[in-house]
Design a protein around this motif. Structure first.
Motif, PDB file in Angstrom:
ATOM      1  N   ALA A 151       3.261 -11.170   0.490  1.00  0.00           N
ATOM      2  CA  ALA A 151       1.870 -11.122  -0.122  1.00  0.00           C
ATOM      3  C   ALA A 151       1.450  -9.485  -0.138  1.00  0.00           C
ATOM      4  O   ALA A 151       0.785  -8.899  -0.884  1.00  0.00           O
ATOM      5  CB  ALA A 151       0.835 -12.028   0.231  1.00  0.00           C
ATOM      6  N   PHE A 152       1.769  -9.017   1.145  1.00  0.00           N
ATOM      7  CA  PHE A 152       1.367  -7.578   1.276  1.00  0.00           C
ATOM      8  C   PHE A 152       2.179  -6.555   0.357  1.00  0.00           C
ATOM      9  O   PHE A 152       1.768  -5.576   0.149  1.00  0.00           O
ATOM     10  CB  PHE A 152       1.605  -7.300   2.703  1.00  0.00           C
ATOM     11  N   GLY A 153       3.111  -6.958   0.129  1.00  0.00           N
ATOM     12  CA  GLY A 153       4.119  -6.199  -0.838  1.00  0.00           C
ATOM     13  C   GLY A 153       3.857  -6.372  -2.108  1.00  0.00           C
ATOM     14  O   GLY A 153       4.526  -5.249  -3.193  1.00  0.00           O
ATOM     15  N   ALA A 154       2.720  -6.973  -2.779  1.00  0.00           N
ATOM     16  CA  ALA A 154       2.450  -7.218  -4.051  1.00  0.00           C
ATOM     17  C   ALA A 154       2.183  -5.911  -4.916  1.00  0.00           C
ATOM     18  O   ALA A 154       1.278  -4.947  -4.363  1.00  0.00           O
ATOM     19  CB  ALA A 154       1.583  -8.171  -4.175  1.00  0.00           C
ATOM     20  N   ILE A 155       2.651  -5.812  -6.154  1.00  0.00           N
ATOM     21  CA  ILE A 155       2.428  -4.626  -7.051  1.00  0.00           C
ATOM     22  C   ILE A 155       1.944  -5.278  -8.475  1.00  0.00           C
ATOM     23  O   ILE A 155       2.748  -6.096  -8.805  1.00  0.00           O
ATOM     24  CB  ILE A 155       3.403  -3.826  -7.399  1.00  0.00           C
ATOM     25  N   ARG A 156       0.745  -5.184  -8.848  1.00  0.00           N
ATOM     26  CA  ARG A 156       0.402  -5.658 -10.194  1.00  0.00           C
ATOM     27  C   ARG A 156       0.692  -4.525 -11.061  1.00  0.00           C
ATOM     28  O   ARG A 156      -0.049  -3.656 -11.185  1.00  0.00           O
ATOM     29  CB  ARG A 156      -0.967  -6.240 -10.144  1.00  0.00           C
ATOM     30  N   VAL A 157       1.290  -4.968 -12.175  1.00  0.00           N
ATOM     31  CA  VAL A 157       1.523  -3.980 -13.577  1.00  0.00           C
ATOM     32  C   VAL A 157       0.514  -4.764 -14.521  1.00  0.00           C
ATOM     33  O   VAL A 157       0.999  -6.116 -15.012  1.00  0.00           O
ATOM     34  CB  VAL A 157       2.711  -3.866 -13.845  1.00  0.00           C
ATOM     35  N   GLU A 186       0.746  -1.199   0.051  1.00  0.00           N
ATOM     36  CA  GLU A 186      -0.003   0.001   0.005  1.00  0.00           C
ATOM     37  C   GLU A 186       0.838   1.114   0.038  1.00  0.00           C
ATOM     38  O   GLU A 186       0.678   2.231  -0.937  1.00  0.00           O
ATOM     39  CB  GLU A 186      -1.068  -0.002   1.371  1.00  0.00           C
ATOM     40  N   ALA A 187       2.022   1.278   0.712  1.00  0.00           N
ATOM     41  CA  ALA A 187       2.919   2.416   0.930  1.00  0.00           C
ATOM     42  C   ALA A 187       3.509   2.638  -0.480  1.00  0.00           C
ATOM     43  O   ALA A 187       3.645   3.706  -0.962  1.00  0.00           O
ATOM     44  CB  ALA A 187       3.883   2.256   1.918  1.00  0.00           C
ATOM     45  N   LEU A 188       3.954   1.628  -0.887  1.00  0.00           N
ATOM     46  CA  LEU A 188       4.608   1.748  -2.305  1.00  0.00           C
ATOM     47  C   LEU A 188       3.658   2.144  -3.542  1.00  0.00           C
ATOM     48  O   LEU A 188       4.023   2.992  -4.353  1.00  0.00           O
ATOM     49  CB  LEU A 188       5.228   0.226  -2.902  1.00  0.00           C
ATOM     50  N   LEU A 189       2.308   1.693  -3.339  1.00  0.00           N
ATOM     51  CA  LEU A 189       1.105   2.054  -4.460  1.00  0.00           C
ATOM     52  C   LEU A 189       1.204   3.649  -4.113  1.00  0.00           C
ATOM     53  O   LEU A 189       0.933   4.327  -5.309  1.00  0.00           O
ATOM     54  CB  LEU A 189       0.025   1.469  -3.994  1.00  0.00           C
ATOM     55  N   MET A 190       1.155   4.159  -3.095  1.00  0.00           N
ATOM     56  CA  MET A 190       0.902   5.594  -2.726  1.00  0.00           C
ATOM     57  C   MET A 190       2.054   6.244  -3.496  1.00  0.00           C
ATOM     58  O   MET A 190       1.664   7.426  -3.924  1.00  0.00           O
ATOM     59  CB  MET A 190       0.706   5.705  -1.188  1.00  0.00           C
ATOM     60  N   GLN A 191       3.253   5.927  -3.293  1.00  0.00           N
ATOM     61  CA  GLN A 191       4.238   6.531  -3.612  1.00  0.00           C
ATOM     62  C   GLN A 191       4.378   6.628  -5.345  1.00  0.00           C
ATOM     63  O   GLN A 191       4.415   7.511  -5.624  1.00  0.00           O
ATOM     64  CB  GLN A 191       5.624   5.742  -3.191  1.00  0.00           C
TER      65      GLN A 191
END
Lengths: 390, 374, 126
Positions: free
Chosen positions: B343-349, B303-308
Motif C-alpha cells: 500500500a505504501f508503494g501506491a501511485i495513482r494516475v 513517496e520516493a517514487l513520487l518525488m522522482q
C-alpha cells in the motif's frame, strides 16, 4: 447617464476590486495555476505557496499570526464553526452563552440551534441608539458562561460595539470571546495583538474580495479550542476540511492587503460622503437617523422616513441599490429585527433604508441619490391620507 | 514541459467555464439575496446553473443545494440526515473518502452505532457482509461512493439502494469522482442524497452541490440566512455557481468523447505497465472509472517514487490529495487487504482531457529508467 | 426618471403604482363623501373621496398609504367607480385580484379594496 443605477449597498456585498480580480485570474488556471494545494507535486506546491502568502496578508490586517487563520467558505461558516465548535469542544450541556438581539442571522440562528441542545443563551438588548455597553455584557456573566459572541460593527446601523474595552475584561474572567468582524474588517483598525479576542469571523466579499470565501481567526496563545464542524481530510490543522479554493483565497489575501493600504484614507472619504448624504436628505421633515452617531463605522447610514411605506419607497427607488434592513432577511419583507430591537415600531422599521457607501461612491452619486430619495419620499407622503401621519 | 496526471485531485478550469464566470468577477453583481436589480441578475444566473447541473445528473433543479464543495456536501448529507432522527446505525463503505468516513464517525459522539462495510480484494462491497449488517437491524443510513477516488473502482449503488431501502435505511452516494466521467442518473441510482464537486469536472474550486430527494429531511449545518431554502445559509458564490453550471453542461454534452479519450490513455498505460516487472494494479478485477489507474511497483516506496517522478515533471499522487493521513498507507488499499508495504508503494494516475499518448509513453519510459536504476 | 419594475410586480399593479391618475382629494362639499379602509396585515390605509349625483359617482379621488399593491388597488377602485352606481356595480376582492393579478401573499390588499367599496355603499345607502 442620469438613469444609471447608483450602488449604495456596499454593506451587502462589494464589487471585486480590479486588482483583486487580476490576482485571482492566474489561479483560475486553464493551463497553469490549477493545482490542489494539498497535492505534493509542482502544481500543488505552487497553489500551496499562494494560499500561505494570502494567509499572511489576511493575518496582517488584523494583527494576527498567519497560523491563526482558518479558511472557510464565508462568514456564515466561520460564525458556525466558532460558536458550535467552541461549545461542542467544551460540552454544551448546562453552558451559558451571551450574544445580542442585533447579531447577524448566522450568529442568531446558531445560538437558537444551541438552545435546542441544552445551552442557555442571553440575548442582550441594545439601547435606542443601537449601543451595547460593556457593563451590560459583564453584568450578564454567570459562572456557567463559556462564550460571548458579539459583532464588532452592526450591519444595519453601522454602530460599533465596545470590543476593545470588553476583550481584556472577558479574558480576565476566562470567558471565550467571539467577534463577528465582517463589517469592521477593512473599515476600522483591528489589532488582535493588543485586543485579546479569541475567535474572529471575516468575509472577503464585504472588503472588495470574492464571494464564497471567509476566515476564522483562532487564537493560538492562549489557544482557543474548537471541535471541527466539517470533517474529512484534515485540512486547516484539522479544524476545517475540504479542498482549498486557491483563487478565492488569493483574492481574499489581495483584498485584505489592499484594505491595509487604503483603510485610513477610505474611512475619511467615505465618512465625509455619508455625512454629505445625510445633510442633503435633511431637508425632508420627519426623518430620523438610526444608530448612535458618535459610534459609527464609516460606511453605513440608516434612516427612517415616517409616512413613506418601505416597500413602496424601495419600489419607486429602483434606480438606487439600497437595502431595507439586512439583505439576508429582505426577501421575507419583514421589518428589520435589528431596528425593532432598537425600539422602533413595525411601521418605522419598515419605512427605513440602509445606505452603505464604499470605494467607488462619488459625491455626484450621493447628491443624486439624496435628490431621488427626497422626490420619492415627498411623493409617497403626498399620496398618503393626512400626509402619511398615522 | 510538465505532465499533469492528477485529475482526480483537481482539474484545470475549462476555458469556456472561465469565460462564463468572468462577467460575475467584474462589476457589482450584488448579493443575490438583495432584492434590487443587481441581486436579481445574480439570482437568475444561479437558477440557470441549477438547471444545467440537474440535467447532468438526472435530478430536479429544486433538489440541488449549493455547498462549498464535496466535503461540505458529504457532511451535510450525513450529519443533516441523521440529526432529526433518534440514534441508530450508520454504515459506510470501507473505501469511502475521508469526508464521508469522518463525518460518519463523528456521529458516534451523538450515540450512533457506526460501522464500515467491508470490501473484497478488488475493492467491491462484500455484499454478504453488508446484508448481515443490515439484518442486525436499526440501520438508518448507508453511505457508499459511486466511484473510488484512488482506485477508480465503481460500486453497484443500485444494489445497495435496494438492500438498504428494504431494511429501512437511506442511501447517500458520494458521486464526486463519478460526475462527468461516467453517466450518472440520480433517480436511476436509487439514491436519497448525492454529493458533487465542480473542480473534479473542469469547474472552479470552492463550489459543490448536494442533491436530496424532497422526502429527505435534512437539518442545516450552516445556520443563518434563508439561502438555499434555509438549508444552507451564507451569501451565494455566484461566479463559482455559474462556473459549475457551465462545467456540468459541457460534461453532459461531451461525456462520451471524454470517457473514450481517457480510456484509451488508461489502456495504453496499463498495457505498458504490464511489461514492467513486479507491477500490481489495484482494483484490476473490478469495473473502474475510465481515467484512473492505481498501481505499485515492487521494491518502490511510494513517496520516493513520487518525488522522482515529480523531479522529472510528472504530477501524480499516491492516492487522496488530503492533508490527513500523510505518511500513512492508503486506507483504501488496506481495506482491500493489501499489506502495508505494498500500500505504501501506491501511485495513482488520473487522466484528463488534455493528456496525450506521447505523455503516457514518456511516463512509461521514466518508470522503466527508474526501475532500471534500482 | 425611468423607474423599473425590478421587484416583479404584476404589470396592472405596476402601471397604476407608477402613475396613479386618480390620486388626490376632492374639496369638502355637500355632495362629496369620504370613506376609509385599513388593513393591519398590509400596514396600509385607503381613503376614497367620491362626488355623488343620484347615487352615481361623478368624480372620485383616492389616497393611499402602503405597499405598491395597496396603491394600485386604490387607483383601480377609483377608475371603476367613475360614472358607476356602486350599489349596482358591486366590486369584490375577487374582481380586484383578477384585474390586478394579485398573488396570494397580497390578498389582504384586495380585501382592503373590497372594504373600501363596502364602506362607500354603506354610506350611500345609509
Amino acid at each position: 447617464m442620469t438613469d444609471a443605477l447608483i450602488y449604495l449597498d456596499y454593506a451587502a456585498t462589494t464589487p471585486l476590486d480590479p486588482a483583486v480580480r487580476e490576482a485571482m485570474l492566474p489561479w483560475l488556471g486553464t493551463v497553469d495555476g490549477y493545482g490542489n494545494p494539498a497535492s505534493d507535486h509542482a502544481p500543488g506546491r505552487a497553489a500551496r505557496a499562494a494560499v500561505e502568502a494570502a494567509r499572511a496578508e489576511v493575518a496582517a490586517l488584523i494583527g494576527a499570526a498567519a497560523e491563526e487563520i482558518v479558511w472557510t467558505s464565508g462568514a456564515t461558516e466561520a460564525n458556525n464553526l466558532a460558536i458550535k465548535g467552541a461549545l461542542e469542544f467544551r460540552g454544551g450541556d448546562g453552558a451559558h452563552v451571551i450574544s445580542s438581539r442585533i447579531e447577524h442571522k448566522a450568529v442568531l440562528d446558531t445560538c437558537r440551534y444551541l438552545e435546542t441542545r441544552g445551552v442557555a443563551v442571553t440575548y442582550l438588548e441594545p439601547d435606542r441608539d443601537g449601543l451595547i455597553r460593556a457593563g451590560q455584557v459583564l453584568d450578564a456573566l454567570r459562572p456557567s458562561t463559556v462564550l460571548v459572541s458579539l459583532m464588532w460593527v452592526n450591519n444595519e446601523t453601522g454602530v460599533i460595539n465596545p470590543i476593545t474595552e470588553l476583550a481584556p475584561r472577558l479574558r480576565e474572567r476566562g470567558v471565550l470571546f467571539h467577534v463577528d468582524a465582517v463589517q469592521a474588517a477593512g473599515k476600522l483598525p483591528i489589532d488582535l495583538a493588543a485586543t485579546p479576542v479569541d475567535l474572529l469571523s471575516l468575509s472577503a466579499h464585504k472588503v472588495y474580495g470574492p464571494k464564497g470565501i471567509g476566515a476564522l481567526f483562532v487564537r493560538k496563545r492562549p489557544r482557543a479550542r474548537l471541535a471541527p464542524q466539517m470533517h474529512g481530510g484534515g485540512h486547516e490543522q484539522g479544524m476545517r476540511s475540504g479542498t482549498l479554493a486557491t483563487h478565492q483565497i488569493v483574492g481574499m489575501g489581495r483584498a485584505f492587503a489592499l484594505a491595509r493600504k487604503t483603510m485610513a484614507a477610505d474611512a475619511e472619504r467615505v465618512t465625509a460622503l455619508r455625512e454629505r448624504l445625510w445633510q442633503a436628505m435633511s431637508v425632508l421633515p420627519a426623518i430620523a437617523r438610526n444608530g448612535s452617531v458618535g459610534h459609527l463605522a464609516p460606511h453605513v447610514l440608516n434612516v427612517s422616513f415616517a409616512g413613506a411605506e418601505g416597500e413602496s419607497l424601495r419600489a419607486r427607488l429602483s434606480d438606487l441599490a439600497v437595502s431595507s434592513g439586512s439583505a439576508c432577511s429582505s426577501a421575507t419583507r419583514e421589518p428589520s429585527y435589528v431596528l425593532r430591537a432598537l425600539g422602533r415600531d413595525d411601521e418605522t422599521a419598515a419605512s427605513s433604508l440602509r445606505f452603505s457607501l464604499g470605494r467607488w461612491t462619488t459625491p455626484e452619486q450621493v447628491d443624486r441619490a439624496a435628490q431621488r430619495v427626497i422626490d420619492e419620499v415627498s411623493w409617497l407622503r403626498q399620496l398618503a391620507p393626512d400626509g402619511g401621519a398615522a | 514541459m510538465a505532465v499533469y496526471f492528477d485529475h482526480n485531485a483537481t482539474t484545470p478550469l475549462d476555458p469556456r467555464v472561465l469565460e462564463a464566470m468572468t462577467p460575475y468577477l467584474t462589476g457589482p453583481y450584488g448579493n443575490p439575496s438583495s432584492v434590487h436589480r443587481f441581486g436579481r441578475a445574480a439570482r437568475d444566473a444561479i437558477e440557470q446553473a441549477r438547471q444545467q447541473l440537474a440535467d447532468l445528473v438526472g435530478c430536479r433543479a429544486a433538489e440541488i443545494t449549493w455547498t462549498s464543495g464535496g466535503t461540505e456536501s458529504n457532511n451535510l448529507a450525513i450529519k443533516g440526515a441523521t440529526d432529526p432522527l433518534a440514534p441508530g446505525g450508520v454504515l459506510y463503505g470501507a473505501t469511502e473518502h475521508p469526508a464521508v468516513m469522518e463525518a460518519a464517525e463523528s456521529l458516534t459522539r451523538r450515540g450512533w452505532r457506526v460501522e464500515p462495510i467491508a470490501v473484497d480484494a478488488t475493492g467491491i462491497v462484500d455484499w454478504a457482509a453488508f446484508e448481515r449488517q443490515l439484518a442486525a437491524g436499526g440501520v438508518r443510513l448507508v453511505a457508499l461512493m459511486r466511484a473510488n477516488n484512488e482506485t477508480g473502482v465503481l460500486q453497484d449503488v443500485n444494489r445497495a439502494a435496494a438492500l438498504g431501502h428494504a431494511a429501512g435505511a437511506m442511501l447517500h452516494v458520494d458521486a464526486v469522482q463519478a460526475a462527468g466521467k461516467i453517466p450518472l442518473d440520480f433517480r436511476a441510482l436509487g439514491a436519497d442524497t448525492m454529493s458533487l464537486s465542480a473542480h473534479k469536472l473542469y469547474g472552479p474550486k470552492g463550489i459543490g452541490a448536494l442533491i436530496a430527494r424532497n422526502e429527505i429531511e435534512l437539518a442545516p449545518q450552516h445556520h443563518g440566512g434563508p439561502q438555499e431554502r434555509g438549508l444552507r445559509g451564507g451569501t451565494e458564490n455566484v461566479a463559482a455557481i455559474v462556473g459549475f453550471g457551465v462545467a456540468a453542461e459541457l460534461a453532459r454534452v461531451e461525456l462520451e468523447a471524454r470517457a473514450a479519450h481517457v480510456l484509451a490513455l488508461r489502456d495504453r498505460l496499463e498495457a505498458g505497465l504490464a511489461a514492467l516487472p513486479g507491477v500490481c494494479i489495484f482494483g484490476a478485477g473490478a469495473p473502474r472509472l475510465p481515467n484512473t489507474l492505481q498501481f505499485a511497483l515492487e521494491g518502490f516506496e511510494g513517496e520516493a517514487l513520487l518525488m522522482q517522478l515529480d523531479r522529472r515533471g510528472f504530477g501524480v499522487s499516491s492516492g487522496s490529495a488530503c492533508a490527513s493521513g500523510k505518511g500513512e498507507p492508503s486506507h483504501v488499499l488496506l481495506a482491500m487487504g493489501y499489506p502495508r508495504d505494498i500500500a505504501f508503494g501506491a501511485i495513482r494516475v488520473s487522466f484528463g482531457q488534455r493528456n496525450r499518448e506521447e505523455e503516457v509513453d514518456r511516463f512509461l519510459q521514466a518508470l522503466r529508467e527508474l526501475a532500471g536504476q534500482r | 426618471m425611468n423607474r423599473e419594475n425590478v421587484f416583479g410586480y404584476p404589470e396592472p399593479v405596476w402601471a397604476r403604482f407608477e402613475a396613479p391618475a386618480r390620486a388626490g382629494e376632492l374639496m369638502a362639499a355637500a355632495d362629496v363623501v369620504v370613506v376609509e379602509a385599513g388593513s393591519p396585515a398590509a400596514r396600509g390605509r385607503l381613503r376614497l373621496y367620491a362626488q355623488l349625483a343620484g347615487g352615481r359617482v361623478v368624480d372620485v379621488r383616492f389616497q393611499a398609504y402602503g405597499c405598491p399593491v395597496t396603491i394600485a388597488v386604490g387607483q383601480w377602485v377609483a377608475e371603476q367607480l367613475v360614472g358607476a352606481d356602486p350599489r349596482v356595480h358591486r366590486l369584490t376582492a375577487a374582481d380586484l385580484r383578477q384585474a390586478l393579478e394579485i398573488t396570494d401573499d397580497k390578498a389582504h390588499c384586495a380585501l382592503m379594496g373590497e372594504d373600501l367599496v363596502l364602506a362607500l355603499v354603506k354610506r350611500i345607502s345609509g
